[in-house]
Write a protein that holds these residues in place. Structure first.
Motif, PDB file in Angstrom:
ATOM      1  N   ASP A  73      -6.258  10.912   4.351  1.00 32.52           N
ATOM      2  CA  ASP A  73      -7.421  11.775   4.501  1.00 32.52           C
ATOM      3  C   ASP A  73      -7.515  12.086   5.986  1.00 32.52           C
ATOM      4  O   ASP A  73      -8.088  11.302   6.760  1.00 32.52           O
ATOM      5  N   ASP A  74      -6.925  13.197   6.386  1.00 32.45           N
ATOM      6  CA  ASP A  74      -6.883  13.525   7.807  1.00 32.45           C
ATOM      7  C   ASP A  74      -8.283  13.732   8.386  1.00 32.45           C
ATOM      8  O   ASP A  74      -8.516  13.455   9.566  1.00 32.45           O
ATOM      9  N   ALA A  75      -9.209  14.207   7.582  1.00 33.55           N
ATOM     10  CA  ALA A  75     -10.573  14.420   8.069  1.00 33.55           C
ATOM     11  C   ALA A  75     -11.237  13.098   8.454  1.00 33.55           C
ATOM     12  O   ALA A  75     -12.075  13.063   9.362  1.00 33.55           O
ATOM     13  N   LYS A  76     -10.850  12.016   7.770  1.00 33.89           N
ATOM     14  CA  LYS A  76     -11.399  10.690   8.073  1.00 33.89           C
ATOM     15  C   LYS A  76     -10.472   9.890   8.968  1.00 33.89           C
ATOM     16  O   LYS A  76     -10.772   8.729   9.272  1.00 33.89           O
ATOM     17  N   ASN A  77      -9.335  10.488   9.352  1.00 33.70           N
ATOM     18  CA  ASN A  77      -8.350   9.786  10.188  1.00 33.70           C
ATOM     19  C   ASN A  77      -7.935   8.455   9.570  1.00 33.70           C
ATOM     20  O   ASN A  77      -7.767   7.447  10.276  1.00 33.70           O
ATOM     21  N   THR A  78      -7.733   8.478   8.267  1.00 35.17           N
ATOM     22  CA  THR A  78      -7.502   7.255   7.504  1.00 35.17           C
ATOM     23  C   THR A  78      -6.393   7.467   6.479  1.00 35.17           C
ATOM     24  O   THR A  78      -6.280   8.552   5.892  1.00 35.17           O
ATOM     25  N   ILE A  79      -5.589   6.428   6.280  1.00 31.62           N
ATOM     26  CA  ILE A  79      -4.661   6.416   5.160  1.00 31.62           C
ATOM     27  C   ILE A  79      -5.007   5.252   4.242  1.00 31.62           C
ATOM     28  O   ILE A  79      -5.692   4.304   4.659  1.00 31.62           O
ATOM     29  N   TYR A  80      -4.516   5.340   3.017  1.00 35.03           N
ATOM     30  CA  TYR A  80      -4.835   4.339   2.005  1.00 35.03           C
ATOM     31  C   TYR A  80      -3.562   3.895   1.297  1.00 35.03           C
ATOM     32  O   TYR A  80      -2.563   4.600   1.275  1.00 35.03           O
ATOM     33  N   LEU A  81      -3.633   2.713   0.699  1.00 31.81           N
ATOM     34  CA  LEU A  81      -2.577   2.246  -0.186  1.00 31.81           C
ATOM     35  C   LEU A  81      -3.254   1.659  -1.414  1.00 31.81           C
ATOM     36  O   LEU A  81      -3.840   0.574  -1.341  1.00 31.81           O
ATOM     37  N   GLN A  82      -3.177   2.387  -2.508  1.00 30.63           N
ATOM     38  CA  GLN A  82      -3.687   1.896  -3.782  1.00 30.63           C
ATOM     39  C   GLN A  82      -2.593   1.056  -4.427  1.00 30.63           C
ATOM     40  O   GLN A  82      -1.494   1.554  -4.668  1.00 30.63           O
ATOM     41  N   MET A  83      -2.907  -0.202  -4.707  1.00 31.15           N
ATOM     42  CA  MET A  83      -1.913  -1.119  -5.251  1.00 31.15           C
ATOM     43  C   MET A  83      -2.384  -1.600  -6.614  1.00 31.15           C
ATOM     44  O   MET A  83      -3.445  -2.229  -6.725  1.00 31.15           O
ATOM     45  N   ASN A  84      -1.606  -1.296  -7.627  1.00 38.57           N
ATOM     46  CA  ASN A  84      -1.906  -1.710  -9.000  1.00 38.57           C
ATOM     47  C   ASN A  84      -0.814  -2.634  -9.522  1.00 38.57           C
ATOM     48  O   ASN A  84       0.280  -2.699  -8.956  1.00 38.57           O
ATOM     49  N   SER A  85      -1.108  -3.315 -10.604  1.00 38.73           N
ATOM     50  CA  SER A  85      -0.127  -4.208 -11.245  1.00 38.73           C
ATOM     51  C   SER A  85       0.522  -5.126 -10.221  1.00 38.73           C
ATOM     52  O   SER A  85       1.751  -5.287 -10.196  1.00 38.73           O
ATOM     53  N   LEU A  86      -0.291  -5.740  -9.415  1.00 34.63           N
ATOM     54  CA  LEU A  86       0.229  -6.576  -8.332  1.00 34.63           C
ATOM     55  C   LEU A  86       0.974  -7.782  -8.871  1.00 34.63           C
ATOM     56  O   LEU A  86       0.608  -8.359  -9.915  1.00 34.63           O
ATOM     57  N   LYS A  87       2.028  -8.152  -8.143  1.00 34.10           N
ATOM     58  CA  LYS A  87       2.881  -9.276  -8.513  1.00 34.10           C
ATOM     59  C   LYS A  87       2.834 -10.325  -7.393  1.00 34.10           C
ATOM     60  O   LYS A  87       2.568  -9.979  -6.230  1.00 34.10           O
TER      61      LYS A  87
END
Length: 122
Positions: A73-87
């Protein structure tokens, strides 16, 4: 100074989910490729996911394909990592970083923030 700060880690059981955030300061991420890295116990640092400027291209390590999603989200100067099915093997300290061109190997960078710990355990 160009800095990043990761957050969102925690302890979850196998199969659980977490969303990591990385907020940048001192620069606009819109001009940079961004990426998530991790280093697990007794493991080498590895690139988990990278995203080019404007999201033109996204790449994932084979070990997380179909489970993790990187976004920006360049407007928020932020990146994300959605992590599902974690091992359990996803257990690591997760870091974000930036590059003018594309995300390289861990050895390419001299700056690393504190990271955020992700532990997957029952």
């Amino acid at each position: 100074q160009m800095r990043v700060e990761e957050s969102g880690g925690g302890t979850v059981p196998p199969g659980g989910s977490l969303t990591l955030s990385c907020v940048a300061s001192g620069f606009n991420i819109s001009s940079f490729a961004m990426g998530w890295y991790r280093q697990g116990p007794e493991k080498e640092c590895e690139l988990v996911a990278g995203i080019l400027r404007a999201g033109r291209s996204i790449k994932y390590d084979d070990s997380v394909k179909g489970r993790f999603t990187i976004s920006r989200d360049d407007a928020k100067n932020t990146i994300y990592l959605q992590m599902n099915s974690l091992k359990p093997e996803d257990t690591a300290v997760y870091y974000c970083n930036y590059d003018r061109n594309y995300m390289g190997s861990c050895n390419d960078y001299g700056y690393w923030a504190r990271g955020t710990q992700v532990t997957v355990s029952s």
